[in-house]
Design a protein around this motif. Structure first.
Motif, PDB file in Angstrom:
ATOM      1  N   GLY A 147       0.875  -1.151   0.255  1.00  0.00           N
ATOM      2  CA  GLY A 147      -0.109   0.060  -0.024  1.00  0.00           C
ATOM      3  C   GLY A 147       0.977   1.125  -0.262  1.00  0.00           C
ATOM      4  N   VAL A 148       0.170   2.604  -0.106  1.00  0.00           N
ATOM      5  CA  VAL A 148       0.695   3.610  -0.093  1.00  0.00           C
ATOM      6  C   VAL A 148       1.727   3.852   1.261  1.00  0.00           C
ATOM      7  N   ASP A 149       1.263   3.626   2.236  1.00  0.00           N
ATOM      8  CA  ASP A 149       1.941   3.830   3.482  1.00  0.00           C
ATOM      9  C   ASP A 149       2.919   2.878   3.727  1.00  0.00           C
ATOM     10  N   GLU A 150       2.824   1.710   3.141  1.00  0.00           N
ATOM     11  CA  GLU A 150       4.157   0.826   3.291  1.00  0.00           C
ATOM     12  C   GLU A 150       5.162   1.295   2.345  1.00  0.00           C
ATOM     13  N   LEU A 151       4.846   1.828   1.081  1.00  0.00           N
ATOM     14  CA  LEU A 151       5.627   2.151   0.143  1.00  0.00           C
ATOM     15  C   LEU A 151       6.533   3.412   0.711  1.00  0.00           C
ATOM     16  N   ARG A 152       5.690   4.421   1.447  1.00  0.00           N
ATOM     17  CA  ARG A 152       6.335   5.522   1.986  1.00  0.00           C
ATOM     18  C   ARG A 152       7.228   5.147   3.204  1.00  0.00           C
ATOM     19  N   ALA A 153       7.135   4.235   3.950  1.00  0.00           N
ATOM     20  CA  ALA A 153       7.668   3.719   4.983  1.00  0.00           C
ATOM     21  C   ALA A 153       9.191   3.089   4.249  1.00  0.00           C
ATOM     22  N   GLU A 154       8.916   2.311   3.381  1.00  0.00           N
ATOM     23  CA  GLU A 154      10.286   1.711   2.542  1.00  0.00           C
ATOM     24  C   GLU A 154      11.095   2.823   1.977  1.00  0.00           C
ATOM     25  N   HIS A 155      10.481   3.815   1.495  1.00  0.00           N
ATOM     26  CA  HIS A 155      11.244   4.841   0.911  1.00  0.00           C
ATOM     27  C   HIS A 155      11.874   5.673   1.961  1.00  0.00           C
ATOM     28  N   GLU A 156      11.375   5.825   3.029  1.00  0.00           N
ATOM     29  CA  GLU A 156      12.154   6.581   4.177  1.00  0.00           C
ATOM     30  C   GLU A 156      13.043   5.735   4.604  1.00  0.00           C
ATOM     31  N   ALA A 157      13.092   4.521   4.877  1.00  0.00           N
ATOM     32  CA  ALA A 157      13.837   3.655   5.360  1.00  0.00           C
ATOM     33  C   ALA A 157      15.073   3.641   4.535  1.00  0.00           C
ATOM     34  N   LEU A 158      14.967   3.705   2.926  1.00  0.00           N
ATOM     35  CA  LEU A 158      16.191   3.651   2.232  1.00  0.00           C
ATOM     36  C   LEU A 158      16.630   4.978   2.160  1.00  0.00           C
ATOM     37  N   MET A 159      16.007   6.198   2.380  1.00  0.00           N
ATOM     38  CA  MET A 159      16.728   7.313   2.271  1.00  0.00           C
ATOM     39  C   MET A 159      17.525   7.502   3.813  1.00  0.00           C
ATOM     40  N   GLN A 160      17.115   6.970   4.769  1.00  0.00           N
ATOM     41  CA  GLN A 160      17.845   7.106   5.932  1.00  0.00           C
ATOM     42  C   GLN A 160      18.992   6.086   5.652  1.00  0.00           C
ATOM     43  N   PHE A 161      18.984   5.075   5.101  1.00  0.00           N
ATOM     44  CA  PHE A 161      20.209   4.181   4.879  1.00  0.00           C
ATOM     45  C   PHE A 161      21.303   5.094   4.131  1.00  0.00           C
TER      46      PHE A 161
END
Length: 120
Positions: A6-20
């Protein structure tokens, strides 16, 4: 939705990738085919800043031109049809010269790997 996320999961994954990306202990840069820098993490900015006399980190090829003058042509000559995981150049030696900011006795970056990614 991609891959059932879902959109929320994609946003969370994007945020985790940017933090990395921003916390990675190595320099990472995403640049376009003409060298325009889209994303740069703090380590990469710290390593590249001494190479840019005016402090402009907008174009990777411009920044590296003094230490890797053939990099722009080498990447431009790389075939577009190659797989996204292939490298446009591997282990290209980058040897910054001595300057007031970087005496010869200090460590310098000496390797660069440039993946060529293309998506449909």
């Amino acid at each position: 939705m991609a891959d059932g996320l879902g959109v929320d999961e994609l946003r969370a994954e994007h945020e985790a990738l940017m933090q990395f990306l921003y916390l990675a202990p190595v320099g990472l840069v995403q640049a376009g085919t003409e060298g325009e820098i889209a994303i740069i993490n703090p380590i990469a900015a710290q390593l590249l800043m001494p190479l840019s006399p005016d402090g402009d980190l907008a174009n990777l090829f411009d920044v590296l031109d003094g230490v890797a003058p053939g990099l722009r042509a080498q990447c431009a000559a790389f075939p577009e049809r190659r797989a996204w995981s292939s490298r446009a150049c591997t282990s290209t030696c980058v040897r910054p010269g001595a300057s007031a900011a970087r005496p010869r006795s200090s460590p310098s970056p000496c390797s660069s790997s440039t993946p060529r990614a293309s998506w449909p």
